[in-house]
Design a protein around this motif. Structure first.
Motif, mmCIF file in Angstrom:
data_model
loop_
_atom_site.group_PDB
_atom_site.id
_atom_site.type_symbol
_atom_site.label_atom_id
_atom_site.label_comp_id
_atom_site.label_asym_id
_atom_site.label_seq_id
_atom_site.Cartn_x
_atom_site.Cartn_y
_atom_site.Cartn_z
ATOM 1 N N PHE A 1 -3.660 -8.002 -35.863
ATOM 2 C CA PHE A 1 -4.456 -8.096 -34.539
ATOM 3 C C PHE A 1 -5.096 -6.616 -34.193
ATOM 4 C CE2 PHE A 1 -4.890 -6.958 -29.986
ATOM 5 C CZ PHE A 1 -5.461 -8.236 -29.355
ATOM 6 N N TRP A 2 -4.616 -5.552 -34.364
ATOM 7 C CA TRP A 2 -5.100 -4.295 -34.047
ATOM 8 C C TRP A 2 -6.144 -3.756 -34.983
ATOM 9 C CZ3 TRP A 2 -5.364 -2.522 -29.707
ATOM 10 C CH2 TRP A 2 -4.334 -2.965 -28.620
ATOM 11 N N GLU A 3 -5.659 -4.247 -36.379
ATOM 12 C CA GLU A 3 -6.953 -3.979 -37.434
ATOM 13 C C GLU A 3 -8.196 -4.913 -37.149
ATOM 14 O OE1 GLU A 3 -4.080 -2.723 -41.193
ATOM 15 O OE2 GLU A 3 -5.083 -4.803 -41.077
ATOM 16 N N THR A 4 -7.957 -6.151 -36.692
ATOM 17 C CA THR A 4 -9.161 -6.665 -36.587
ATOM 18 C C THR A 4 -9.786 -6.775 -35.232
ATOM 19 O OG1 THR A 4 -8.024 -8.762 -37.762
ATOM 20 C CG2 THR A 4 -9.949 -9.393 -36.791
ATOM 21 N N TYR A 5 -9.084 -6.548 -33.956
ATOM 22 C CA TYR A 5 -9.761 -6.475 -32.783
ATOM 23 C C TYR A 5 -9.721 -5.174 -31.921
ATOM 24 C CZ TYR A 5 -9.419 -11.505 -33.937
ATOM 25 O OH TYR A 5 -9.379 -12.912 -34.324
ATOM 26 N N GLN A 6 -9.120 -4.054 -32.459
ATOM 27 C CA GLN A 6 -9.138 -2.820 -31.913
ATOM 28 C C GLN A 6 -10.321 -2.597 -31.090
ATOM 29 O OE1 GLN A 6 -7.958 0.317 -34.367
ATOM 30 N NE2 GLN A 6 -8.950 1.899 -32.826
ATOM 31 N N HIS A 7 -11.604 -2.877 -31.572
ATOM 32 C CA HIS A 7 -12.854 -2.367 -30.861
ATOM 33 C C HIS A 7 -13.118 -3.376 -29.671
ATOM 34 C CE1 HIS A 7 -13.641 -6.092 -33.559
ATOM 35 N NE2 HIS A 7 -14.914 -6.243 -32.775
ATOM 36 N N PHE A 8 -12.283 -4.392 -29.350
ATOM 37 C CA PHE A 8 -12.329 -5.050 -28.254
ATOM 38 C C PHE A 8 -11.561 -4.497 -26.924
ATOM 39 C CE2 PHE A 8 -13.540 -8.639 -31.242
ATOM 40 C CZ PHE A 8 -14.574 -9.076 -30.430
ATOM 41 N N ILE A 9 -10.872 -3.878 -27.316
ATOM 42 C CA ILE A 9 -9.743 -3.065 -26.386
ATOM 43 C C ILE A 9 -10.248 -1.714 -25.945
ATOM 44 C CG2 ILE A 9 -7.402 -2.823 -25.831
ATOM 45 C CD1 ILE A 9 -7.941 -5.537 -26.356
ATOM 46 N N PHE A 10 -9.994 -1.577 -24.595
ATOM 47 C CA PHE A 10 -10.364 -0.111 -24.081
ATOM 48 C C PHE A 10 -8.925 0.605 -24.280
ATOM 49 C CE2 PHE A 10 -9.932 3.031 -20.756
ATOM 50 C CZ PHE A 10 -11.100 3.470 -20.396
ATOM 51 N N PRO A 11 -8.943 2.051 -24.723
ATOM 52 C CA PRO A 11 -9.916 2.812 -24.895
ATOM 53 C C PRO A 11 -10.921 3.086 -25.946
ATOM 54 C CG PRO A 11 -8.079 3.982 -25.177
ATOM 55 C CD PRO A 11 -7.686 2.787 -25.137
ATOM 56 N N PHE A 12 -10.481 2.214 -26.917
ATOM 57 C CA PHE A 12 -11.348 2.357 -28.096
ATOM 58 C C PHE A 12 -12.700 1.730 -27.914
ATOM 59 C CE2 PHE A 12 -6.828 0.995 -28.784
ATOM 60 C CZ PHE A 12 -6.201 2.271 -29.393
ATOM 61 N N ASN A 13 -13.030 0.909 -27.113
ATOM 62 C CA ASN A 13 -14.252 0.468 -26.719
ATOM 63 C C ASN A 13 -14.294 0.906 -25.306
ATOM 64 O OD1 ASN A 13 -16.416 -0.694 -25.479
ATOM 65 N ND2 ASN A 13 -15.942 -2.732 -26.546
ATOM 66 N N ARG A 14 -14.964 1.876 -24.806
ATOM 67 C CA ARG A 14 -14.935 2.272 -23.246
ATOM 68 C C ARG A 14 -15.568 1.195 -22.351
ATOM 69 N NH1 ARG A 14 -11.916 6.465 -23.333
ATOM 70 N NH2 ARG A 14 -12.515 6.779 -21.100
#
Length: 387
Positions: free
Chosen positions: A181-194
């Motif tokens: 999950f985190w390898e695929t969708y990390q860029h959807f989640i704050f703070p990795f995507n502001r």
């Protein structure tokens, strides 16, 4: 009781009365001492920034989702039958009024050994939550805030021995699910995507971890404390960790957290390095923890969010807590943020046990009629002819 050569009966009622009369003053004295300690240390914690006030948003406008889990187990056939479910409840709130709702769910019903059933159910619930999260992230209209009631990551203490067979397989599957999950969708989640989704786990675990960090002898406290805290004020107060343990960190937390407040946030994986997170490939993401309380009668809750101390700041944490506090509609001990409360309520059919008892009855009937065995024998004969 025996007194010399004679025995004297002592009824339980007499023992209870004697214990209450003799023990009540002692208990009241200890409670009073602990309450005085809490009253003494509370101003220091507030003035130093350890306890921080939170503003409530009014009127509230937000698209939010809550994912709750529940399970029920019963003894059957020499083992355990279990039902485990997760419900996702979406709400669109505009200026304090709910305009849209949406619900999704997952259920698992099966048999298991009674050894470590609680660990198995924990793994199942975490995987269910991540399955629902993945479906959510693939939708066009995503919520701004997602509140779940399961941990976002596992800990080393959750790992069973590899000799535990199916339980160890379930653990590995859970670790792999979190990792994927985190390898695929990390860029959807704050703070990795502001501008991403704020994913929050709330629970009643790890009460008072912040106090262990503040009053410990560790000199690098600034590394894991996110908020600005006056450590000099705390050290001058000369309150040792021994005193806090004696009072009880849970009691202390209940005493110092008042309505619409939160504790200073800290990076959990730096504070407790011996309790390493799993999967190990995701440890570099970090986990931030803090406690908050919405009302005088609500329970303090632990907040768990992904990220490290450099990626979060006091302003973003206050904003997040403000939304959590504003989603409470009742000041009651069992109250939860509104979408999570709705999701919890939807799990009532699992929690009351009616479904799993029906499942047990049907399984017993099928065993008596040998329906499954007859099908299995036919398949064995069929494969035997192929050979």
């Amino acid at each position: 009781m025996e007194n010399g050569k004679t025995k004297r009966d002592t009824a339980i009622a007499n023992s209870l009365v004697a214990k209450i009369q003799l023990g009540l003053p002692s208990t009241v004295t200890k409670l009073s001492a602990k309450m005085r300690f809490i009253d003494h240390i509370a101003p220091t914690l507030r003035n130093s920034g350890v306890i921080r006030p939170i503003e409530k948003k009014s009127p509230l406008t937000i698209r939010v989702s809550g994912i709750a889990t529940a399970n029920k187990t019963i003894s059957a056939f020499g083992g355990i039958l279990y039902s485990a479910g997760a419900v996702r409840q979406d709400l669109y709130i505009e200026e304090g009024s709910v305009y849209e709702t949406f619900q999704d769910s997952l259920v698992d019903i099966d048999e298991a050994d009674d050894i470590d059933i609680n660990h198995k159910l924990k793994f199942i619930h975490i995987m269910q939550v991540y399955d629902l999260l993945e479906e959510m992230l693939l939708e066009a209209h995503k919520p701004e805030l997602v509140i779940v009631d399961t941990p976002l990551m596992l800990e080393r203490a959750d790992a069973p021995m590899d000799t535990h067979g199916q339980l160890y397989i379930d653990y590995q599957n859970c670790v792999e699910r979190i990792k994927n999950f985190w390898e695929t969708y990390q860029h959807f989640i704050f703070p990795f995507n502001r501008n991403g989704i704020r994913l929050v786990s709330v629970s009643t675990k790890r009460f008072g971890s912040i106090f262990y960090g503040l009053f410990s002898e560790n000199k690098n406290k600034e590394m894991y404390i996110v908020d600005e805290v006056s450590f000099n004020d705390i050290e001058q107060n000369n309150e040792s960790l021994y005193k806090i343990k004696k009072v009880g960190v849970k009691k202390l937390l209940h005493g110092v957290l008042t309505r619409r407040t939160r504790t200073a946030a800290y990076q959990y994986d730096l504070l407790v390095q011996t309790n390493q997170l799993e999967p190990k490939e995701m440890r570099n993401l970090g986990i931030i923890n803090f406690h908050f309380r919405a009302g005088m009668h609500t329970q303090p809750l632990l907040v768990e969010i992904m990220g490290n101390a450099q990626e979060w700041d006091s302003q973003s944490l206050d904003e997040l807590t403000s939304y959590l506090v504003s989603l409470y509609t009742l000041d009651q001990p069992k109250a939860l943020p509104l979408p999570l409360w709705y999701a919890e309520y939807a799990l009532k059919p699992i929690r009351n046990g009616a479904i799993i008892h029906y499942f047990k009855t049907q399984a017993r009937e099928m065993i008596k009629k040998e329906e499954v065995e007859n099908v299995w024998i036919e398949e064995v004969d069929f494969f035997g002819e192929d050979e």
